[in-house]
Design an enzyme around this catalytic site. Sequence first.
Site, PDB file in Angstrom:
ATOM      1  N   ASP A 125       0.846  -1.188   0.000  1.00 61.37           N
ATOM      2  CA  ASP A 125       0.000   0.000   0.000  1.00 61.37           C
ATOM      3  C   ASP A 125       0.887   1.245   0.000  1.00 61.37           C
ATOM      4  O   ASP A 125       1.815   1.345   0.802  1.00 61.37           O
ATOM      5  CB  ASP A 125      -0.916   0.017   1.230  1.00 61.37           C
ATOM      6  CG  ASP A 125      -1.948   1.121   1.092  1.00 61.37           C
ATOM      7  OD1 ASP A 125      -2.744   1.058   0.144  1.00 61.37           O
ATOM      8  OD2 ASP A 125      -1.926   2.068   1.903  1.00 61.37           O
TER       9      ASP A 125
ATOM     10  N   GLY B  94       2.333  -7.259 -60.526  1.00 62.95           N
ATOM     11  CA  GLY B  94       3.286  -7.987 -61.356  1.00 62.95           C
ATOM     12  C   GLY B  94       4.047  -8.995 -60.522  1.00 62.95           C
ATOM     13  O   GLY B  94       3.895  -9.038 -59.301  1.00 62.95           O
ATOM     14  N   ASP B  95       4.836  -9.812 -61.207  1.00 62.15           N
ATOM     15  CA  ASP B  95       5.622 -10.845 -60.537  1.00 62.15           C
ATOM     16  C   ASP B  95       7.088 -10.437 -60.642  1.00 62.15           C
ATOM     17  O   ASP B  95       7.618 -10.324 -61.755  1.00 62.15           O
ATOM     18  CB  ASP B  95       5.364 -12.179 -61.271  1.00 62.15           C
ATOM     19  CG  ASP B  95       6.130 -13.330 -60.650  1.00 62.15           C
ATOM     20  OD1 ASP B  95       7.169 -13.069 -60.012  1.00 62.15           O
ATOM     21  OD2 ASP B  95       5.691 -14.484 -60.813  1.00 62.15           O
ATOM     22  N   PHE B  96       7.740 -10.191 -59.508  1.00 64.35           N
ATOM     23  CA  PHE B  96       9.107  -9.660 -59.609  1.00 64.35           C
ATOM     24  C   PHE B  96      10.117 -10.658 -60.157  1.00 64.35           C
ATOM     25  O   PHE B  96      11.238 -10.285 -60.489  1.00 64.35           O
ATOM     26  CB  PHE B  96       9.592  -8.965 -58.329  1.00 64.35           C
ATOM     27  CG  PHE B  96       9.496  -9.755 -57.031  1.00 64.35           C
ATOM     28  CD1 PHE B  96       9.933 -11.059 -56.922  1.00 64.35           C
ATOM     29  CD2 PHE B  96       9.004  -9.122 -55.886  1.00 64.35           C
ATOM     30  CE1 PHE B  96       9.875 -11.735 -55.728  1.00 64.35           C
ATOM     31  CE2 PHE B  96       8.942  -9.794 -54.668  1.00 64.35           C
ATOM     32  CZ  PHE B  96       9.370 -11.113 -54.593  1.00 64.35           C
TER      33      PHE B  96
ATOM     34  N   ASP C 143       3.515  -5.806 -56.379  1.00 67.52           N
ATOM     35  CA  ASP C 143       3.248  -7.138 -55.801  1.00 67.52           C
ATOM     36  C   ASP C 143       2.307  -7.897 -56.733  1.00 67.52           C
ATOM     37  O   ASP C 143       1.790  -7.338 -57.712  1.00 67.52           O
ATOM     38  CB  ASP C 143       2.657  -6.998 -54.385  1.00 67.52           C
ATOM     39  CG  ASP C 143       3.102  -8.145 -53.482  1.00 67.52           C
ATOM     40  OD1 ASP C 143       3.084  -9.305 -53.941  1.00 67.52           O
ATOM     41  OD2 ASP C 143       3.475  -7.880 -52.322  1.00 67.52           O
TER      42      ASP C 143
ATOM     43  N   ARG D  19      11.626  -8.067 -46.100  1.00 65.19           N
ATOM     44  CA  ARG D  19      11.248  -9.438 -45.738  1.00 65.19           C
ATOM     45  C   ARG D  19      11.027 -10.289 -46.984  1.00 65.19           C
ATOM     46  O   ARG D  19      10.076 -11.075 -47.042  1.00 65.19           O
ATOM     47  CB  ARG D  19       9.983  -9.454 -44.868  1.00 65.19           C
ATOM     48  CG  ARG D  19      10.146  -8.675 -43.573  1.00 65.19           C
ATOM     49  CD  ARG D  19       8.984  -8.902 -42.661  1.00 65.19           C
ATOM     50  NE  ARG D  19       9.192 -10.086 -41.851  1.00 65.19           N
ATOM     51  CZ  ARG D  19       8.205 -10.870 -41.423  1.00 65.19           C
ATOM     52  NH1 ARG D  19       6.969 -10.616 -41.759  1.00 65.19           N
ATOM     53  NH2 ARG D  19       8.464 -11.922 -40.681  1.00 65.19           N
TER      54      ARG D  19
HETATM   55  C1  LIG Z   1       2.927   8.707  -5.594  1.00 56.77           C
HETATM   56  C2  LIG Z   1       2.703   7.716  -6.694  1.00 56.77           C
HETATM   57  C3  LIG Z   1       1.810   6.655  -6.532  1.00 56.77           C
HETATM   58  N1  LIG Z   1       1.601   5.779  -7.527  1.00 56.77           N
HETATM   59  C4  LIG Z   1       0.645   4.662  -7.390  1.00 56.77           C
HETATM   60  C5  LIG Z   1       1.221   3.388  -6.774  1.00 56.77           C
HETATM   61  C6  LIG Z   1      -0.041   2.650  -6.369  1.00 56.77           C
HETATM   62  O1  LIG Z   1      -0.469   1.848  -7.465  1.00 56.77           O
HETATM   63  C7  LIG Z   1      -1.061   3.757  -6.128  1.00 56.77           C
HETATM   64  C8  LIG Z   1      -1.458   3.867  -4.678  1.00 56.77           C
HETATM   65  O2  LIG Z   1      -2.541   3.049  -4.442  1.00 56.77           O
HETATM   66  P1  LIG Z   1      -2.507   1.689  -3.630  1.00 56.77           P
HETATM   67  O3  LIG Z   1      -3.775   1.621  -2.844  1.00 56.77           O
HETATM   68  O4  LIG Z   1      -1.220   1.543  -2.877  1.00 56.77           O
HETATM   69  O5  LIG Z   1      -2.495   0.571  -4.754  1.00 56.77           O
HETATM   70  P2  LIG Z   1      -3.539   0.299  -5.904  1.00 56.77           P
HETATM   71  O6  LIG Z   1      -4.915   0.740  -5.518  1.00 56.77           O
HETATM   72  O7  LIG Z   1      -2.966   0.873  -7.181  1.00 56.77           O
HETATM   73  O8  LIG Z   1      -3.489  -1.254  -6.023  1.00 56.77           O
HETATM   74  P3  LIG Z   1      -3.888  -2.353  -4.873  1.00 56.77           P
HETATM   75  O9  LIG Z   1      -4.625  -1.653  -3.779  1.00 56.77           O
HETATM   76  O10 LIG Z   1      -4.717  -3.351  -5.596  1.00 56.77           O
HETATM   77  O11 LIG Z   1      -2.555  -2.900  -4.425  1.00 56.77           O
HETATM   78  O12 LIG Z   1      -0.421   4.974  -6.520  1.00 56.77           O
HETATM   79  C9  LIG Z   1       2.288   5.899  -8.728  1.00 56.77           C
HETATM   80  O13 LIG Z   1       2.098   5.082  -9.642  1.00 56.77           O
HETATM   81  N2  LIG Z   1       3.188   6.920  -8.885  1.00 56.77           N
HETATM   82  C10 LIG Z   1       3.432   7.838  -7.920  1.00 56.77           C
HETATM   83  O14 LIG Z   1       4.273   8.736  -8.136  1.00 56.77           O
END
Ligand SMILES: Cc1cn([C@H]2C[C@H](O)[C@@H](COP(=O)(O)OP(=O)(O)OP(=O)(O)O)O2)c(=O)[nH]c1=O
Length: 630
Positions: free
Chosen positions: A88, A518-520, A492, A535
């Site tokens: 997360d 045509g046929d090359f 072709d 190719r």
């Molecule tokens: C700050 C930041 C976050 N993020 C993304 C990463 C995470 O995917 C998202 C944060 O949400 P999350 O809740 O961590 O993840 P998600 O909802 O994408 O997936 P799941 O809960 O199924 O694991 O933000 C970026 O892609 N780039 C960034 O710069």
Amino acid sequence: MVLNPVLGKLVSKRVVLASASPRRQEILTNVGLRFEVVPSWFKETLEKSSFTAPYEYAVETAKQKALEVANRMHIKHMRTPDIVIGADTIVSVDKQILEKPVDKQDAYRMLSRLNGKEHSVFTGVAIIHCHSKDNQLEMEVTDFYEETKVKFSELSEELLWEYIHSGEPMDKAGGYGIQALGGMLVEYVHGDFLNVVGFPLNHFCKKLAELYYLPSKHNIQHKKYDSIPSVDTFENLSDGESSNFTERKVASKLDHSGMHSSGAAYTSENTSAVRTGFTVPLENQNAVSQSAPKLPSKILELMDGFRASKALFVASKLKIFDHLKDKGPTKAVDIANYVGASVCGTERLLDACASLGLLEKTPQGYSNTDSANTYLTSDGKYSLHGYIIHSNDHLWPLFTNLEFAVKEGSRQNHRAFGKKADDLFKDYYHRQEVKQRFMAAMHSIARLTARDVATAFDLSQFKSACDLGGCTGALAYELVQVYPNLKVTVFDLPEVIANTSYFQPSGQHTAPVTFVSGDFFKDNLPEADLYILSRVLHDWPDEKIHVLLSKISAVCKPGSALLVAETVLDEQKTHPSVAVLQSLSMTEGKQRSSSEYKQLLEKYGFTDVQIKITGNLLDAVLCFKKNLSL
Ligand SMILES: Cc1cn([C@H]2C[C@H](O)[C@@H](COP(=O)(O)OP(=O)(O)OP(=O)(O)O)O2)c(=O)[nH]c1=O
């Protein structure tokens, strides 16, 4: 490729990523980890005020996401996974937690708070090892977090709104994506960049090293949710140092009911054991030190490659990617109804596609990934659909008979299709559906490679070109876009030329491209300053190539040139493997190396042979006709 033994430890395990985040999938796929994706249904609704620090919230949410998936998979009698990984990512500014914005106003609120300031991005990660004992699920939870500091520049309102309207903020913590447009907002990053993108890979590897390699539990100084791992590196670990991670397991009070048990959970060490519904100490568990041989991940990947190819072929054939284009998440049952297939079979196929990164799976259903939208839908500009169908209908049956091809030294058309090669070749041009399939396949590859072939050399000196065997005109249309003064004739067979209108690009000035039939091998070639063979040469035996190159050489005026587009092999003729593998189903033609193309072209009076390896599927060879006649 698995670069270090730490990830190698996971190769033989059933690893599940409990996340719908395409970024996390990509980060882990990029380092060769093989895993299934089962997005968590855990709602990110823990009471934030019950956590004393923002990272505690991220760690707990990561843990709950992973526990939910582990439990669900166990209950649904799916094969219990060995390891479930949850993560997360949150953004924290002034002790406040920012998650994903719910709408544009919310994104604006978040970005305004980050504007001109430094903030922290925390990703909490939970690694759950699962065992099924007497149908009871036992889980051992290890978790950690990583912090990265990011500073935004001072940004104008206008810029913030422009960014919000790009749509990028909506699925990202804090309302920005540092890996794409959001990178422009950022003044500096202190710490792990991938942590911001959603997964702290380096810390993850160190954590695995702790789990699988540290010699005894006495050596482990568990820190209270410390973001600094006990190992400094995961390099130079050998299997001799390996030990089962359960040796070092410590019990703790961990409630996985979905609620954060304030006070208790965060005094625990960061590895803990859980039996479904209970907390179970693991100290007495048998810990057998195993020293397994290094896992042959490349071989394992090859062993399985055919399943992955076929899953892609079948999903393409059933037009699943077309159905999901521009659609929100769609349930398996609706997709099954649309394609007229069984629900259980379709669901398996959809999950396979999700595990291969072709589809995204969320509790709401399945949707296309960006690359599926670009390459797998049948009507996209860079669609590979045509080639995929050709691979399924034509190449797959041939490769099924590869053993015979090797033993007998010949192509297996008779076994695969009940026809000889010549009759089959006639089919390409006489049977409408076979012809169109073949043309669509050639068109797919030509579209994908045309820009690189057209720009491999500066061709602006030429006024007219003739693409011999130019099929649908994909390369010709690209050439006239890159060189506005060029006129291109596509030459072709009549049966091919009759079907080219379907492939004409829309919204492009097509007048500089003309089609001549045509046929090359037999017919006179149209006049041109530049002849093109894309190719073509690899397909024909030496006698036919002699006829063709002699003809081109004869019509070429001094200063005229020949451009050949082929995959050029290295001198050992073992790379690139895509071309070497293609040779396995070839009859009379062959792939050539740089020196072989040079030798061949010089033999027909071409000099100044230049070769450009494009990095795409086709390379380019350019040579000039000098005042020599054969
Ligand atoms: C700050 C930041 C976050 N993020 C993304 C990463 C995470 O995917 C998202 C944060 O949400 P999350 O809740 O961590 O993840 P998600 O909802 O994408 O997936 P799941 O809960 O199924 O694991 O933000 C970026 O892609 N780039 C960034 O710069």
